[in-house]
Design a protein around this motif. Structure first.
Motif, PDB file in Angstrom:
ATOM      1  N   HIS A 198      -5.764  -4.978  -9.749  1.00 54.71           N
ATOM      2  CA  HIS A 198      -3.920  -4.779  -9.607  1.00 54.71           C
ATOM      3  C   HIS A 198      -4.200  -3.296 -10.486  1.00 54.71           C
ATOM      4  N   ILE A 199      -3.410  -2.480  -9.517  1.00 56.23           N
ATOM      5  CA  ILE A 199      -3.402  -0.676 -10.021  1.00 56.23           C
ATOM      6  C   ILE A 199      -1.935  -0.434 -10.003  1.00 56.23           C
ATOM      7  N   PRO A 200      -1.874   0.629 -10.769  1.00 50.00           N
ATOM      8  CA  PRO A 200      -0.434   1.216 -10.613  1.00 50.00           C
ATOM      9  C   PRO A 200      -0.265   1.960  -9.326  1.00 50.00           C
ATOM     10  N   HIS A 243      -0.131 -11.039   1.231  1.00 46.06           N
ATOM     11  CA  HIS A 243       0.724 -11.527   0.314  1.00 46.06           C
ATOM     12  C   HIS A 243       0.691 -12.770  -0.348  1.00 46.06           C
ATOM     13  N   ALA A 244      -0.074 -13.658   0.234  1.00 45.58           N
ATOM     14  CA  ALA A 244      -0.171 -14.789  -0.526  1.00 45.58           C
ATOM     15  C   ALA A 244      -1.009 -14.788  -1.697  1.00 45.58           C
ATOM     16  N   THR A 245      -1.992 -13.886  -1.712  1.00 48.73           N
ATOM     17  CA  THR A 245      -3.192 -13.797  -2.658  1.00 48.73           C
ATOM     18  C   THR A 245      -2.990 -12.787  -3.310  1.00 48.73           C
ATOM     19  N   ALA A 246      -1.827 -12.033  -3.540  1.00 48.01           N
ATOM     20  CA  ALA A 246      -2.005 -10.708  -4.411  1.00 48.01           C
ATOM     21  C   ALA A 246      -1.583 -11.189  -5.809  1.00 48.01           C
ATOM     22  N   GLU A 247      -1.230 -12.202  -6.149  1.00 48.20           N
ATOM     23  CA  GLU A 247      -1.139 -12.377  -7.714  1.00 48.20           C
ATOM     24  C   GLU A 247      -2.007 -13.584  -8.182  1.00 48.20           C
ATOM     25  N   GLU A 248      -3.006 -13.721  -7.338  1.00 48.15           N
ATOM     26  CA  GLU A 248      -3.946 -14.633  -7.741  1.00 48.15           C
ATOM     27  C   GLU A 248      -5.206 -13.958  -8.807  1.00 48.15           C
ATOM     28  N   THR A 305       4.749  -3.219  -7.682  1.00 55.62           N
ATOM     29  CA  THR A 305       4.495  -4.144  -8.515  1.00 55.62           C
ATOM     30  C   THR A 305       3.112  -4.921  -8.417  1.00 55.62           C
ATOM     31  N   ASN A 306       2.667  -5.032  -7.298  1.00 55.26           N
ATOM     32  CA  ASN A 306       1.285  -5.666  -6.799  1.00 55.26           C
ATOM     33  C   ASN A 306       0.470  -4.800  -5.851  1.00 55.26           C
ATOM     34  N   ALA A 307       0.305  -3.568  -6.293  1.00 52.91           N
ATOM     35  CA  ALA A 307      -0.705  -2.861  -5.300  1.00 52.91           C
ATOM     36  C   ALA A 307      -2.035  -3.172  -5.637  1.00 52.91           C
ATOM     37  N   ILE A 308      -2.964  -3.277  -4.527  1.00 56.68           N
ATOM     38  CA  ILE A 308      -4.159  -4.041  -4.991  1.00 56.68           C
ATOM     39  C   ILE A 308      -5.242  -2.965  -4.265  1.00 56.68           C
ATOM     40  N   SER A 309      -6.338  -2.964  -5.079  1.00 51.16           N
ATOM     41  CA  SER A 309      -7.605  -2.109  -5.054  1.00 51.16           C
ATOM     42  C   SER A 309      -8.317  -2.809  -3.933  1.00 51.16           C
ATOM     43  N   THR A 310      -9.535  -2.024  -3.882  1.00 53.01           N
ATOM     44  CA  THR A 310     -10.613  -2.734  -2.783  1.00 53.01           C
ATOM     45  C   THR A 310     -11.505  -3.470  -3.680  1.00 53.01           C
ATOM     46  N   ASP A 321       6.989  -4.966  -3.587  1.00 53.15           N
ATOM     47  CA  ASP A 321       5.891  -5.816  -4.279  1.00 53.15           C
ATOM     48  C   ASP A 321       4.480  -5.533  -3.790  1.00 53.15           C
ATOM     49  N   VAL A 322       4.035  -5.923  -2.592  1.00 51.99           N
ATOM     50  CA  VAL A 322       2.485  -6.009  -2.301  1.00 51.99           C
ATOM     51  C   VAL A 322       2.232  -4.855  -1.438  1.00 51.99           C
ATOM     52  N   MET A 323       0.942  -4.176  -1.886  1.00 49.81           N
ATOM     53  CA  MET A 323       0.391  -3.249  -0.882  1.00 49.81           C
ATOM     54  C   MET A 323      -1.028  -3.177  -1.369  1.00 49.81           C
ATOM     55  N   ARG A 324      -1.937  -2.566  -0.042  1.00 47.73           N
ATOM     56  CA  ARG A 324      -3.134  -2.391  -0.515  1.00 47.73           C
ATOM     57  C   ARG A 324      -3.510  -0.692  -0.448  1.00 47.73           C
ATOM     58  N   THR A 325      -4.912  -0.498  -1.246  1.00 52.18           N
ATOM     59  CA  THR A 325      -4.991   0.936  -0.950  1.00 52.18           C
ATOM     60  C   THR A 325      -5.029   1.589   0.349  1.00 52.18           C
ATOM     61  N   VAL A 326      -5.660   0.648   1.407  1.00 49.08           N
ATOM     62  CA  VAL A 326      -5.779   1.196   2.726  1.00 49.08           C
ATOM     63  C   VAL A 326      -4.331   1.406   3.253  1.00 49.08           C
ATOM     64  N   ASP A 327      -3.075   0.989   2.778  1.00 48.69           N
ATOM     65  CA  ASP A 327      -1.952   1.203   3.495  1.00 48.69           C
ATOM     66  C   ASP A 327      -1.405   2.433   2.884  1.00 48.69           C
ATOM     67  N   ILE A 328      -2.066   3.214   2.004  1.00 46.93           N
ATOM     68  CA  ILE A 328      -1.566   4.645   2.005  1.00 46.93           C
ATOM     69  C   ILE A 328      -1.667   5.219   3.284  1.00 46.93           C
ATOM     70  N   TYR A 329      -2.846   5.261   3.794  1.00 46.40           N
ATOM     71  CA  TYR A 329      -3.368   6.078   4.976  1.00 46.40           C
ATOM     72  C   TYR A 329      -2.079   6.235   6.136  1.00 46.40           C
ATOM     73  N   PRO A 330      -1.740   4.800   6.694  1.00 47.19           N
ATOM     74  CA  PRO A 330      -0.609   4.931   7.832  1.00 47.19           C
ATOM     75  C   PRO A 330       0.753   5.596   7.207  1.00 47.19           C
ATOM     76  N   LEU A 331       1.018   5.561   5.791  1.00 50.26           N
ATOM     77  CA  LEU A 331       2.100   6.262   5.477  1.00 50.26           C
ATOM     78  C   LEU A 331       1.873   7.697   5.429  1.00 50.26           C
ATOM     79  N   VAL A 332       0.716   8.349   4.893  1.00 45.85           N
ATOM     80  CA  VAL A 332       0.349   9.586   5.041  1.00 45.85           C
ATOM     81  C   VAL A 332       0.649  10.270   6.544  1.00 45.85           C
TER      82      VAL A 332
END
Ligand SMILES: [Zn+2]
Length: 631
Positions: free
Chosen positions: A477-479, A424-429, A68-73, A493-504
């Protein structure tokens, strides 16, 4: 092969780097990342609520993980965001600071959307995290997902970020060039071309099906730019995607790989409505600033604004010694020479232009000044225990970043907090993830000396109904939807685009040092900062003498001494490794037959960055020596 040889010659014993380049054994899975370019989060949500995306709903919302709170760069542009998916690096750590960058040595622009710059993007990649990892100390240790999968079929479809991809489509012309080829009249057509390609590539014999694909789908971006971020045209593009997805899943089923395939559907950045034109260049010229002309013969300039039509840009400035070296201190811009040899406060001049919202200024490698009219604040980030620790302080007036949430305001205590804590603290700012994105953007020295973000309604260079590139929530804020074997069926809740890398990495079974990238596994719950490391970060930032160190350490002196000693050992090792690395680059520059450790065009660029990091590492090492001595 060249790269293997290079790595081997350079690192000598770094066998992991070598094996990573050869065909390594991977888990029997497939990953496809479909990027709905420039899709506004709320527009996507609306389409789902309206029941227009039944396959997306069944596959991801009912059958996978949703963020619900994925973040771009920041900057929220395709180049910077796409690269983060395949490198796990923030733009300020990967050398890709925007749609264009100014080459500080050769004083020319590299434009990633042009025919010439399109292919250059992949040579431009650096890894600032790896060069600061004492076990690696190499700017070229990029380890893109494509590079790691060397020897396997991989596909880069309509993406400029493609370093190491086995197959790239189109090969030589920029994706944007397809518009020029007549596609632009029908915004749905561009995705149809991509879908055709995907059906072809995934309909092949099993051993030829891409193990990893990164796919840019531009219909929603194009529809948004022309019709608005929330327009029906965007929803039509998404609907077309949903039809495709249904057929595509059937194809995977038919090929027998549906239950081995991870599917990521995300945007790269969002979009917001604009409509007014900010003539930034012209405004500077009018104020007598010596702006670089489009005529390359005119050399008498000291300000170089990048020139692309979105809602942020960056600016390079000339140093008093005549070079375009990165700005060492923000205050240098307060007495900046004009054409008529008077001087001006360049930062104030830009901050007070009508359409300007934020001016973000480099204050050395690790600090960033933020200006919003008369409001000023400062972000400072330090690298400790392979993580960024950033502090944020308002210096005058109100908070230029206008943080309102309790979580964010609590971290504004002048002490450093980890990158994850800030995330986590600024994802909805309103200015989403601003502290870490802005605090790291200048670190590799590739970005300009300042960024400008205009007020929401304004874009640069060309008028569009909607655009992106800024730091506001609509752009950031991205889908983000993920499905596949073992993917938890729930809402996160929160993730960044860079967090895709460790998942892959995890899905394929790759083992890359965590210090080499910025991302963290987005399915793992963040438990808060480690208090001991946070204390050490505070001491490092605040103290330069014994008494201060001891006062801050309190009763945890011996525990702190233990981790500080570890950190000091790492910093000493890094200093030594960097000297070797720089000597190697210098040798390559001086002798024709010396081992090639950087691409020939990049020796000066890498030397400048490596020396900057070496100086910084010396300072960091000395600081930690004082701390260890005091504890
Ligand atoms: Zn994009």
């Amino acid at each position: 092969m060249l790269r293997i040889l290079r790595t081997f010659l350079l690192l000598g014993i770094a066998l992991t780097a070598v094996t990573a380049q050869a065909k390594t054994k991977i888990n029997d899975v497939y990953v496809i990342h479909l990027i709905l370019d420039g899709t506004n989060y709320n527009t996507m949500q609306r389409a789902i609520r309206m029941g227009k995306l039944p396959t997306v709903k069944a596959t991801f919302i009912d059958g996978g993980a949703v963020f619900t709170n994925a973040i771009s760069t920041f900057p929220s542009t395709s180049t910077s965001a796409y690269q983060s998916f395949i490198t796990g690096l923030l733009p300020g750590h990967s050398g890709i600071p925007h749609l264009q960058r100014f080459d500080r040595q050769n004083e020319e622009f590299i434009d990633y959307l042009s025919v010439k710059g399109y292919l250059k993007l992949n040579d431009d990649f650096i890894n600032l995290n790896a060069v600061q990892n004492p076990n690696v100390a190499n700017l070229d240790a990029t380890d893109t997902i494509f590079e790691l999968l060397n020897g396997y079929p991989t596909l880069a479809l309509y993406t400029t970020a493609r370093r190491g991809a086995a197959e790239s489509v189109p090969k030589r012309i920029p994706v944007r060039g397809l518009w020029a080829a007549g596609v632009s009249k029908d915004f749905l057509r561009i995705d149809q071309l991509a879908y055709d390609k995907l059906f072809k590539k995934y309909g092949r014999k099993l051993e030829d099906i891409p193990r990893y694909s990164l796919v840019g789908l531009y219909s929603s971006d194009d529809a948004g730019h022309h019709n608005g971020a929330h327009s029906d045209a965007v929803i039509t593009a998404l609907q077309q995607f949903d039809y495709f997805l249904k057929d595509f899943l059937e194809l995977l089923e038919k090929q027998g790989i549906r239950d081995k395939t991870y599917i990521i559907v995300s945007a790269d950045h969002g979009m917001h409505d604009t409509g007014k034109l900010f003539r930034f260049r012209e405004a500077l010229i009018e104020k007598n600033v010596a702006v670089k002309s489009r005529d390359p013969r005119w050399k008498d300039y000291n300000v170089v604004p990048a020139d692309r039509g979105i809602s942020s840009t960056h600016v390079y400035t000339r140093r008093p010694d005549g070079t375009f070296a990165p700005l060492p201190r923000a205050y240098e811009l307060t007495r900046f020479p004009l054409k008529d040899s008077t001087s001006v406060n360049l930062t104030n001049l830009i901050a007070n232009l009508g359409p300007t919202e934020l001016v973000i200024v480099r204050d050395g490698d690790d600090a960033t000044m933020v200006y919003n009219h008369d409001n000023t604040s400062r972000i400072e980030c330090i690298l400790l225990n392979a993580e960024q620790w950033c502090s944020y302080e308002v210096l005058s007036g109100n908070d230029p970043l206008k943080f309102t949430g309790k979580k964010a305001r609590r971290l504004m205590d002048g002490k450093p907090h980890s990158s994850q804590q800030w995330k986590h603290a600024t994802a909805e700012e309103h200015y989403t993830d601003a502290i870490v994105q802005l605090g790291t953007i200048f670190q590799d020295g590739r970005a300009g000396d300042l960024f400008i973000v205009p007020q929401d309604a304004w874009g640069l260079r060309v008028i569009k109904a909607a655009t992106h590139g800024s730091l506001i929530r609509d752009d950031m804020h991205i889908p983000m939807l993920i499905a596949g074997p073992g993917v938890p069926r729930k809402s996160f809740d929160v993730m960044r685009t860079v967090d895709i890398y460790p998942l892959v990495l995890e899905w394929f079974g790759f083992d890359i040092p965590v210090a080499n990238y910025d991302g963290v596994n987005p399915f793992e719950k963040f438990k808060g900062d480690n208090k001991l490391w946070q204390k050490l970060a505070t001491i490092e930032q605040k103290c330069s003498d014994k008494r201060c160190v001891r006062r801050h350490a309190g009763y945890r002196r011996s525990e702190l001494r233990k981790i500080a000693t570890m950190e000091l050992r790492d910093r000493r090792l890094l200093s030594a490794k960097l000297r070797e690395y720089i000597a190697g680059l210098e040798a390559q520059k001086a002798y024709k037959h010396a081992p090639q450790i950087a691409l020939p065009d990049y020796v000066d660029d890498h030397l400048a960055i490596a020396r900057m990091i070496e100086n910084k590492t010396d300072v960091r090492r000395e600081k930690m020596e004082v701390i260890v001595d005091s504890l």
